[in-house]
Write a protein that holds these residues in place. Structure first.
Motif, PDB file in Angstrom:
ATOM      1  N   PHE A  15      13.604 -45.212  53.148  1.00 28.58           N
ATOM      2  CA  PHE A  15      13.995 -46.300  52.245  1.00 28.58           C
ATOM      3  C   PHE A  15      15.198 -45.886  51.396  1.00 28.58           C
ATOM      4  CE2 PHE A  15      13.869 -48.795  48.372  1.00 28.58           C
ATOM      5  CZ  PHE A  15      13.607 -50.082  48.837  1.00 28.58           C
ATOM      6  N   HIS A  16      15.203 -44.652  50.901  1.00 27.90           N
ATOM      7  CA  HIS A  16      16.346 -44.171  50.112  1.00 27.90           C
ATOM      8  C   HIS A  16      17.630 -44.197  50.939  1.00 27.90           C
ATOM      9  CE1 HIS A  16      14.664 -42.756  46.268  1.00 27.90           C
ATOM     10  NE2 HIS A  16      13.579 -42.436  46.945  1.00 27.90           N
ATOM     11  N   ARG A  17      17.534 -43.795  52.194  1.00 22.86           N
ATOM     12  CA  ARG A  17      18.732 -43.790  53.046  1.00 22.86           C
ATOM     13  C   ARG A  17      19.184 -45.213  53.355  1.00 22.86           C
ATOM     14  NH1 ARG A  17      15.430 -40.243  55.889  1.00 22.86           N
ATOM     15  NH2 ARG A  17      15.517 -41.496  57.797  1.00 22.86           N
ATOM     16  N   ALA A  18      18.224 -46.111  53.579  1.00 21.45           N
ATOM     17  CA  ALA A  18      18.569 -47.510  53.832  1.00 21.45           C
ATOM     18  C   ALA A  18      19.198 -48.141  52.598  1.00 21.45           C
ATOM     19  CB  ALA A  18      17.322 -48.287  54.256  1.00 21.45           C
ATOM     20  N   LEU A  19      18.680 -47.799  51.431  1.00 19.24           N
ATOM     21  CA  LEU A  19      19.229 -48.307  50.176  1.00 19.24           C
ATOM     22  C   LEU A  19      20.679 -47.871  50.001  1.00 19.24           C
ATOM     23  CD1 LEU A  19      18.827 -49.683  47.412  1.00 19.24           C
ATOM     24  CD2 LEU A  19      17.911 -47.504  46.562  1.00 19.24           C
ATOM     25  N   GLU A  20      20.979 -46.652  50.407  1.00 20.34           N
ATOM     26  CA  GLU A  20      22.352 -46.147  50.263  1.00 20.34           C
ATOM     27  C   GLU A  20      23.338 -46.983  51.062  1.00 20.34           C
ATOM     28  OE1 GLU A  20      24.972 -43.413  48.382  1.00 20.34           O
ATOM     29  OE2 GLU A  20      22.836 -43.895  48.086  1.00 20.34           O
ATOM     30  N   MET A  21      22.882 -47.565  52.159  1.00 23.42           N
ATOM     31  CA  MET A  21      23.769 -48.374  52.997  1.00 23.42           C
ATOM     32  C   MET A  21      24.178 -49.681  52.321  1.00 23.42           C
ATOM     33  SD  MET A  21      24.327 -46.510  55.613  1.00 23.42           S
ATOM     34  CE  MET A  21      25.128 -47.683  56.705  1.00 23.42           C
ATOM     35  N   LEU A  22      23.545 -50.043  51.201  1.00 16.71           N
ATOM     36  CA  LEU A  22      23.921 -51.246  50.462  1.00 16.71           C
ATOM     37  C   LEU A  22      25.100 -51.001  49.528  1.00 16.71           C
ATOM     38  CD1 LEU A  22      20.394 -52.695  49.521  1.00 16.71           C
ATOM     39  CD2 LEU A  22      21.818 -53.200  51.528  1.00 16.71           C
ATOM     40  N   TYR A  23      25.433 -49.742  49.266  1.00 12.87           N
ATOM     41  CA  TYR A  23      26.585 -49.425  48.415  1.00 12.87           C
ATOM     42  C   TYR A  23      27.874 -49.652  49.204  1.00 12.87           C
ATOM     43  CZ  TYR A  23      23.690 -47.190  44.823  1.00 12.87           C
ATOM     44  OH  TYR A  23      22.780 -46.945  43.819  1.00 12.87           O
ATOM     45  N   PRO A  24      29.000 -49.904  48.514  1.00  9.65           N
ATOM     46  CA  PRO A  24      30.279 -49.987  49.226  1.00  9.65           C
ATOM     47  C   PRO A  24      30.498 -48.716  50.042  1.00  9.65           C
ATOM     48  CG  PRO A  24      30.525 -50.669  46.943  1.00  9.65           C
ATOM     49  CD  PRO A  24      29.151 -50.109  47.062  1.00  9.65           C
ATOM     50  N   ASP A 262      24.941 -30.031  40.922  1.00 12.44           N
ATOM     51  CA  ASP A 262      26.205 -29.339  41.158  1.00 12.44           C
ATOM     52  C   ASP A 262      26.994 -29.949  42.308  1.00 12.44           C
ATOM     53  OD1 ASP A 262      25.617 -27.582  39.093  1.00 12.44           O
ATOM     54  OD2 ASP A 262      24.660 -26.123  40.424  1.00 12.44           O
ATOM     55  N   LEU A 263      26.369 -30.861  43.057  1.00 10.65           N
ATOM     56  CA  LEU A 263      27.046 -31.507  44.179  1.00 10.65           C
ATOM     57  C   LEU A 263      27.667 -32.847  43.803  1.00 10.65           C
ATOM     58  CD1 LEU A 263      24.406 -30.796  46.974  1.00 10.65           C
ATOM     59  CD2 LEU A 263      26.537 -29.573  46.550  1.00 10.65           C
ATOM     60  N   LYS A 264      27.534 -33.255  42.541  1.00 12.57           N
ATOM     61  CA  LYS A 264      28.055 -34.565  42.147  1.00 12.57           C
ATOM     62  C   LYS A 264      29.551 -34.678  42.392  1.00 12.57           C
ATOM     63  CE  LYS A 264      26.843 -37.307  39.044  1.00 12.57           C
ATOM     64  NZ  LYS A 264      26.554 -38.047  37.791  1.00 12.57           N
ATOM     65  N   THR A 265      30.300 -33.658  42.010  1.00 14.99           N
ATOM     66  CA  THR A 265      31.749 -33.746  42.194  1.00 14.99           C
ATOM     67  C   THR A 265      32.141 -33.663  43.666  1.00 14.99           C
ATOM     68  OG1 THR A 265      31.947 -31.348  41.832  1.00 14.99           O
ATOM     69  CG2 THR A 265      32.234 -32.776  39.917  1.00 14.99           C
ATOM     70  N   ARG A 266      31.250 -33.135  44.486  1.00 14.59           N
ATOM     71  CA  ARG A 266      31.530 -33.022  45.917  1.00 14.59           C
ATOM     72  C   ARG A 266      31.292 -34.337  46.649  1.00 14.59           C
ATOM     73  NH1 ARG A 266      28.541 -28.288  49.346  1.00 14.59           N
ATOM     74  NH2 ARG A 266      29.063 -27.182  47.410  1.00 14.59           N
ATOM     75  N   TYR A 267      30.270 -35.091  46.212  1.00 13.11           N
ATOM     76  CA  TYR A 267      29.819 -36.226  47.011  1.00 13.11           C
ATOM     77  C   TYR A 267      29.964 -37.602  46.375  1.00 13.11           C
ATOM     78  CZ  TYR A 267      27.549 -32.686  49.961  1.00 13.11           C
ATOM     79  OH  TYR A 267      27.292 -31.623  50.791  1.00 13.11           O
ATOM     80  N   PHE A 268      29.983 -37.703  45.057  1.00 11.35           N
ATOM     81  CA  PHE A 268      29.942 -39.016  44.412  1.00 11.35           C
ATOM     82  C   PHE A 268      31.345 -39.482  44.046  1.00 11.35           C
ATOM     83  CE2 PHE A 268      25.717 -37.415  44.172  1.00 11.35           C
ATOM     84  CZ  PHE A 268      24.881 -38.508  44.183  1.00 11.35           C
ATOM     85  N   ARG A 269      31.674 -40.702  44.450  1.00 11.66           N
ATOM     86  CA  ARG A 269      33.014 -41.245  44.277  1.00 11.66           C
ATOM     87  C   ARG A 269      32.964 -42.581  43.541  1.00 11.66           C
ATOM     88  NH1 ARG A 269      33.718 -36.851  45.347  1.00 11.66           N
ATOM     89  NH2 ARG A 269      34.828 -35.861  47.091  1.00 11.66           N
ATOM     90  N   GLY A 270      34.094 -42.933  42.911  1.00 13.32           N
ATOM     91  CA  GLY A 270      34.204 -44.224  42.256  1.00 13.32           C
ATOM     92  C   GLY A 270      33.145 -44.414  41.192  1.00 13.32           C
ATOM     93  N   SER A 271      32.568 -45.637  41.162  1.00 10.32           N
ATOM     94  CA  SER A 271      31.528 -45.906  40.176  1.00 10.32           C
ATOM     95  C   SER A 271      30.281 -45.075  40.439  1.00 10.32           C
ATOM     96  CB  SER A 271      31.163 -47.396  40.195  1.00 10.32           C
ATOM     97  OG  SER A 271      30.663 -47.774  41.467  1.00 10.32           O
ATOM     98  N   GLY A 272      30.157 -44.542  41.670  1.00 16.02           N
ATOM     99  CA  GLY A 272      29.022 -43.701  42.001  1.00 16.02           C
ATOM    100  C   GLY A 272      28.990 -42.401  41.220  1.00 16.02           C
ATOM    101  N   ALA A 273      30.128 -42.036  40.625  1.00 17.12           N
ATOM    102  CA  ALA A 273      30.183 -40.798  39.840  1.00 17.12           C
ATOM    103  C   ALA A 273      29.270 -40.873  38.618  1.00 17.12           C
ATOM    104  CB  ALA A 273      31.620 -40.511  39.413  1.00 17.12           C
ATOM    105  N   GLN A 274      28.858 -42.091  38.241  1.00 23.45           N
ATOM    106  CA  GLN A 274      27.976 -42.263  37.085  1.00 23.45           C
ATOM    107  C   GLN A 274      26.501 -42.185  37.459  1.00 23.45           C
ATOM    108  OE1 GLN A 274      29.541 -42.357  34.138  1.00 23.45           O
ATOM    109  NE2 GLN A 274      31.399 -42.197  35.391  1.00 23.45           N
TER     110      GLN A 274
END
Length: 292
Positions: A15-24, A262-274
């Motif tokens: 479900f978490h992986r499917a939910l991620e597919m709803l993000y831009p 510690d992986l936030k700067t590696r993986y999260f982009r745009g508004s996802g950084a929050q």
């Protein structure tokens, strides 16, 4: 574990992986277009109902702050290790406690060149295979499904019965399984994996305070209670230094042993950084010393 019904926690991870597919697309931490196919109909319906989904996300954000961010980071971290292994000539991918993992089908470079061994509880595996056949048709020849109890069956015997070769370049994935198995089971798995000079392993783990329910963070305490409600139990936790030492003692060189935030700067982009990422998850990647 041998369970009478498919693993609820495995379904939650899908479900978490499917939910991620709803993000831009540009903001997705991980990509899994097959994840929704593994969900029960009522779970999949929640993803299509914006009002119900927002209410659920708000409730879970209070109970488990940052857990979703850590889970999708875990998926991406392991995906990156798989990609690295593929670039190094990976020949075998062994997924222990596979649940509803779809890497054998969604990642480029696996089909046609890598043999995938998926080891899991028989009930969950049977459900996964039925849903996968409905989604993609005939199951591919490069995937070997091995129904077993990881905590009691011999992984060495079961893999050998299904065409595994210990001398080939292999990656072992233990996603979401280490906290649920006894210490001697993990030690046995690492000992087996370290028997091949061209082997590597990647997994996640939790601190002891999450495993025993004393965690200082609310999400850690609620995770402890949640798994109990699903008939599952945390058994094994590590501090970072303990985990490093265990890997070294079993003949590994540690490539990374990193806390999820510690992986936030590696993986999260745009508004996802929050997006919040809980510190209760840790990820480790190691190779057999002197190999690779």
């Amino acid at each position: 574990m041998n369970t009478p019904q498919p693993s609820v926690t495995a379904t939650i991870m899908a479900f978490h992986r499917a939910l991620e597919m709803l993000y831009p697309e540009a903001e997705r931490v991980c990509q899994d277009p097959l994840a929704v196919k593994f969900l029960p109909p009522d779970w999949a319906a929640v993803l299509r109902d914006r009002e119900q989904l927002m209410a659920l996300m708000g409730e879970k954000a209070k109970q488990f702050p940052g857990v979703n961010g850590a889970i999708v980071s875990r998926v991406r971290f392991i995906d990156d290790v798989v990609k690295q292994a593929l670039s190094d000539g990976l020949e075998q991918l062994v997924i222990i406690g596979a649940g509803y993992d779809s890497r054998a089908h969604r990642m480029d470079g696996i089909s046609g060149r890598v043999t995938v061994f998926e080891l899991d509880d028989p009930t969950t595996q049977q459900d996964k295979r039925a849903k996968l056949e409905a989604a993609v048709g005939k199951l591919p020849a490069h995937v070997r499904y091995i129904a077993m109890d990881v905590a009691s069956d011999s992984i060495e015997t079961r893999l050998a019965e299904n065409g595994y070769h210990p001398d080939k370049k292999s990656l072992f994935v233990l996603e979401g399984i280490v906290p649920y198995i006894p210490a001697d089971t993990l030690t046995g798995l690492l000992t087996f994996i370290s028997g091949g000079s061209q082997h590597r392993v990647v997994f996640d783990y939790l601190p002891p305070s999450v495993v025993d329910g004393t965690c200082e963070w609310v999400e850690g305490r609620n995770m402890y209670r949640e798994v109990l409600t699903h008939g599952e139990t945390f058994r094994l936790g590590f501090n970072r230094d303990e985990l490093d030492q265990l890997l070294r003692d079993r003949g590994f060189d540690v490539i990374e042993n990193v806390n999820a935030p510690d992986l936030k700067t590696r993986y999260f982009r745009g508004s996802g950084a929050q997006r919040p990422v809980t510190p209760v998850f840790w990820f480790a990647h190691a190779v057999v010393a002197g190999g690779m």
